[in-house]
Scaffold this motif. Sequence first.
Motif, PDB file in Angstrom:
ATOM      1  N   VAL A 119       6.590   3.562 -10.097  1.00 50.07           N
ATOM      2  CA  VAL A 119       6.414   4.834 -10.774  1.00 50.07           C
ATOM      3  C   VAL A 119       4.991   4.896 -10.386  1.00 50.07           C
ATOM      4  O   VAL A 119       4.485   5.501 -10.113  1.00 50.07           O
ATOM      5  N   LEU A 120       4.015   3.338 -10.088  1.00 52.34           N
ATOM      6  CA  LEU A 120       2.510   3.359 -10.606  1.00 52.34           C
ATOM      7  C   LEU A 120       2.668   3.719  -8.581  1.00 52.34           C
ATOM      8  O   LEU A 120       1.358   4.685  -8.489  1.00 52.34           O
ATOM      9  N   SER A 121       3.035   3.285  -7.515  1.00 57.18           N
ATOM     10  CA  SER A 121       3.475   3.952  -6.759  1.00 57.18           C
ATOM     11  C   SER A 121       2.917   5.382  -6.389  1.00 57.18           C
ATOM     12  O   SER A 121       2.113   5.818  -5.806  1.00 57.18           O
ATOM     13  N   PHE A 122       4.212   5.750  -6.386  1.00 57.40           N
ATOM     14  CA  PHE A 122       4.438   7.368  -6.764  1.00 57.40           C
ATOM     15  C   PHE A 122       3.498   8.506  -7.484  1.00 57.40           C
ATOM     16  O   PHE A 122       2.120   9.298  -7.271  1.00 57.40           O
ATOM     17  N   LEU A 123       2.559   7.322  -8.349  1.00 54.12           N
ATOM     18  CA  LEU A 123       1.510   8.026 -10.019  1.00 54.12           C
ATOM     19  C   LEU A 123       0.563   7.565  -8.530  1.00 54.12           C
ATOM     20  O   LEU A 123      -0.662   9.316  -8.950  1.00 54.12           O
ATOM     21  N   GLY A 124       0.468   7.059  -8.329  1.00 54.12           N
ATOM     22  CA  GLY A 124      -1.256   6.888  -6.824  1.00 54.12           C
ATOM     23  C   GLY A 124      -0.930   7.882  -6.054  1.00 54.12           C
ATOM     24  O   GLY A 124      -2.357   8.206  -5.743  1.00 54.12           O
ATOM     25  N   ILE A 125       0.523   8.540  -5.791  1.00 58.41           N
ATOM     26  CA  ILE A 125       0.710   9.121  -4.561  1.00 58.41           C
ATOM     27  C   ILE A 125      -0.120  10.921  -5.697  1.00 58.41           C
ATOM     28  O   ILE A 125      -0.577  11.601  -4.518  1.00 58.41           O
ATOM     29  N   LEU A 126       0.405  10.794  -6.206  1.00 61.10           N
ATOM     30  CA  LEU A 126       0.019  12.453  -7.288  1.00 61.10           C
ATOM     31  C   LEU A 126      -1.290  11.776  -7.148  1.00 61.10           C
ATOM     32  O   LEU A 126      -2.195  13.479  -6.948  1.00 61.10           O
TER      33      LEU A 126
ATOM     34  N   ALA C   8      -8.792  12.181 -11.227  1.00 61.74           N
ATOM     35  CA  ALA C   8      -7.398  11.959 -10.098  1.00 61.74           C
ATOM     36  C   ALA C   8      -8.529  10.162  -9.578  1.00 61.74           C
ATOM     37  O   ALA C   8      -7.376   9.234  -9.336  1.00 61.74           O
ATOM     38  N   ILE C   9      -9.246  10.591  -9.857  1.00 65.16           N
ATOM     39  CA  ILE C   9      -9.914   9.085  -8.605  1.00 65.16           C
ATOM     40  C   ILE C   9      -9.630   7.869  -9.977  1.00 65.16           C
ATOM     41  O   ILE C   9      -8.967   6.636  -9.311  1.00 65.16           O
ATOM     42  N   LEU C  10      -9.935   8.469 -10.783  1.00 68.48           N
ATOM     43  CA  LEU C  10      -9.892   7.337 -12.194  1.00 68.48           C
ATOM     44  C   LEU C  10      -8.483   6.393 -12.452  1.00 68.48           C
ATOM     45  O   LEU C  10      -8.070   5.501 -12.069  1.00 68.48           O
ATOM     46  N   VAL C  11      -7.523   7.255 -12.037  1.00 72.20           N
ATOM     47  CA  VAL C  11      -5.868   6.933 -11.870  1.00 72.20           C
ATOM     48  C   VAL C  11      -6.035   6.266 -10.402  1.00 72.20           C
ATOM     49  O   VAL C  11      -5.047   5.056 -10.353  1.00 72.20           O
ATOM     50  N   GLY C  12      -6.551   6.980  -9.095  1.00 72.75           N
ATOM     51  CA  GLY C  12      -5.972   6.060  -7.811  1.00 72.75           C
ATOM     52  C   GLY C  12      -6.242   4.895  -8.430  1.00 72.75           C
ATOM     53  O   GLY C  12      -5.983   3.874  -8.071  1.00 72.75           O
ATOM     54  N   LEU C  13      -7.858   4.910  -8.706  1.00 72.93           N
ATOM     55  CA  LEU C  13      -7.898   3.644  -9.295  1.00 72.93           C
ATOM     56  C   LEU C  13      -7.249   1.415  -9.999  1.00 72.93           C
ATOM     57  O   LEU C  13      -7.018   1.322  -9.926  1.00 72.93           O
ATOM     58  N   SER C  14      -6.876   2.634 -10.798  1.00 70.85           N
ATOM     59  CA  SER C  14      -6.361   1.819 -11.773  1.00 70.85           C
ATOM     60  C   SER C  14      -4.722   1.359 -11.086  1.00 70.85           C
ATOM     61  O   SER C  14      -4.930   0.468 -11.445  1.00 70.85           O
ATOM     62  N   VAL C  15      -4.150   2.904 -10.575  1.00 70.60           N
ATOM     63  CA  VAL C  15      -3.231   1.950  -9.666  1.00 70.60           C
ATOM     64  C   VAL C  15      -2.758   0.895  -8.846  1.00 70.60           C
ATOM     65  O   VAL C  15      -2.491   0.273  -9.098  1.00 70.60           O
ATOM     66  N   GLY C  17      -5.231  -1.401  -8.679  1.00 73.49           N
ATOM     67  CA  GLY C  17      -6.045  -2.438  -9.271  1.00 73.49           C
ATOM     68  C   GLY C  17      -4.721  -2.325 -10.464  1.00 73.49           C
ATOM     69  O   GLY C  17      -4.708  -4.002 -10.180  1.00 73.49           O
ATOM     70  N   VAL C  18      -3.642  -2.346 -10.973  1.00 72.15           N
ATOM     71  CA  VAL C  18      -2.298  -3.047 -11.071  1.00 72.15           C
ATOM     72  C   VAL C  18      -1.768  -3.138 -10.465  1.00 72.15           C
ATOM     73  O   VAL C  18      -0.846  -4.240 -10.304  1.00 72.15           O
ATOM     74  N   LEU C  19      -1.792  -2.636  -9.115  1.00 68.95           N
ATOM     75  CA  LEU C  19      -0.682  -2.660  -8.062  1.00 68.95           C
ATOM     76  C   LEU C  19      -0.991  -4.144  -7.337  1.00 68.95           C
ATOM     77  O   LEU C  19      -0.521  -4.851  -7.590  1.00 68.95           O
ATOM     78  N   ALA C  23       0.895  -7.784  -7.645  1.00 70.14           N
ATOM     79  CA  ALA C  23       0.910  -8.412  -5.765  1.00 70.14           C
ATOM     80  C   ALA C  23       0.887  -9.878  -6.144  1.00 70.14           C
ATOM     81  O   ALA C  23       1.032 -10.513  -5.840  1.00 70.14           O
ATOM     82  N   PHE C  24      -0.934  -9.616  -6.480  1.00 68.25           N
ATOM     83  CA  PHE C  24      -1.293 -11.483  -6.244  1.00 68.25           C
ATOM     84  C   PHE C  24      -1.968 -12.576  -8.070  1.00 68.25           C
ATOM     85  O   PHE C  24      -1.407 -13.130  -8.233  1.00 68.25           O
ATOM     86  N   GLY C  25      -1.616 -11.767  -8.876  1.00 69.26           N
ATOM     87  CA  GLY C  25      -1.515 -11.999 -10.217  1.00 69.26           C
ATOM     88  C   GLY C  25       0.044 -12.663 -10.272  1.00 69.26           C
ATOM     89  O   GLY C  25       0.658 -13.480 -10.298  1.00 69.26           O
ATOM     90  N   SER C  26       0.751 -11.602 -11.572  1.00 69.03           N
ATOM     91  CA  SER C  26       2.328 -11.820 -12.159  1.00 69.03           C
ATOM     92  C   SER C  26       3.129 -12.890 -11.594  1.00 69.03           C
ATOM     93  O   SER C  26       4.044 -13.209 -11.580  1.00 69.03           O
TER      94      SER C  26
END
Lengths: 216, 44, 143
Positions: A119-126, C8-15, C17-19, C23-26
């Motif tokens: 979900v986050l990957s596709f949200l990022g693409i959006l 959109a930029i804020l959402v992008g950065l959060s995404v 960050g979480v990804l 990948a490296f944390g949990s």
Amino acid sequence: MTRNLLITGALAVLLQVGGMVAGLTLSPPEQHMSDLVRIMFVHVPVAWAAMATFTVTLVAAIGWLSTRRWGWDHLLDASLEVGVVLGVLLSVQGSVWGYPTWGTWWTWDPRLTSVAVMVLSFLGILALRAFVDDPDKRASWSAAASILAWGSVPFTYFCVKVMNSLHQKQTPWGAMAPEMLRVLLLNTGTVTILTLWMLVARYRLARVELQRELDT
Amino acid sequence: MMGVVTDPWPYVWAAYGATTLALGAYLVSLWVRSQPSGGTSEER
Amino acid sequence: MKNAKLPAILVGLSVVGVLGFLAFGSMGDNLVYYWSPSELRAAADGGAGGMVRLGGLVKAGSVRVEGTKTVFTVEDHGASVEVRTAAIPPQMFREGIGVVVEGSLGPDGVFESKRLLVKHDENYKAPTDGNLSQDQTRSLEGD
């Protein structure tokens, strides 16, 4: 919205409401999770619809990259947004089901982690699409990213089969009481119809938006 | 009785409520955005 | 259209960050969600010490209450581990059900756990259907 789109939309909503009423009334409770089983009737169809919608995204991405026809980009745009809405809803439903069943709202098991990544990957693409000004680059970049992100879809589906997870595996035919299976299939149908309708409506919106963007 | 969930309904309502809200809100947003004004201006 | 850029930029950065965290944390330190009793027993150090998750079936007849704690045996085909937990068991908890416990194996060979989760298997049965516990045991043995 055109008249036809409004009428079919109203019908799709009516069907969905009918499916949910059936989910709340027609199925018996499960012998251990009791009425909690009713959450399955909205959770499983939304899971199917989200993964199918992201697969539409994959097809649209390949379509755009190979033909450069704008219709594919509209479909990409539409399926990304509809898929993310379904994916977020899926996680909320799962969380509300997980707490009374498993004893936790969230845990980093393979299935839950994989859905989060999907979900986050596709949200990022959006989000990416919203800050690329050039329509051509926007379409190509988001198409390429979507093909990469789609890898999370089969992983999400198969991880419960091959990895230790808290989430249960797919229920095989016959392992579900027929009275429950009927209601599940009904809701799978209604959610699929509603999802198709949302894709069509959002596709038309994407077409209008791009036209407006090119005009200004 | 051990092994059976005894208070399922609040969770059932929460899940069905979330489903209704999410899908309903998205349908409304599709409708608003497809108005001729794009749903952004005060006056059409 | 482009006034939508900042969100959109804020959402992008959060995404991102979480990804990145995923990948490296949990995920990084914990690619296996839980260990079976056999795997825990076979671990190089006998499984003692570290925080792990242990998953298996609650052995029939093994559940008892000791003060504020619940004690039971988690088993798979080949091995079993005694678990002592301070957690209040979820309502579905019962003998024969699949569980995942978080904690560590103590020097006394008892797995001390603060967290107890139960698995639902892939069977959905109406209350009147036949013998449930056998079906559930069978389907959970594959895990």
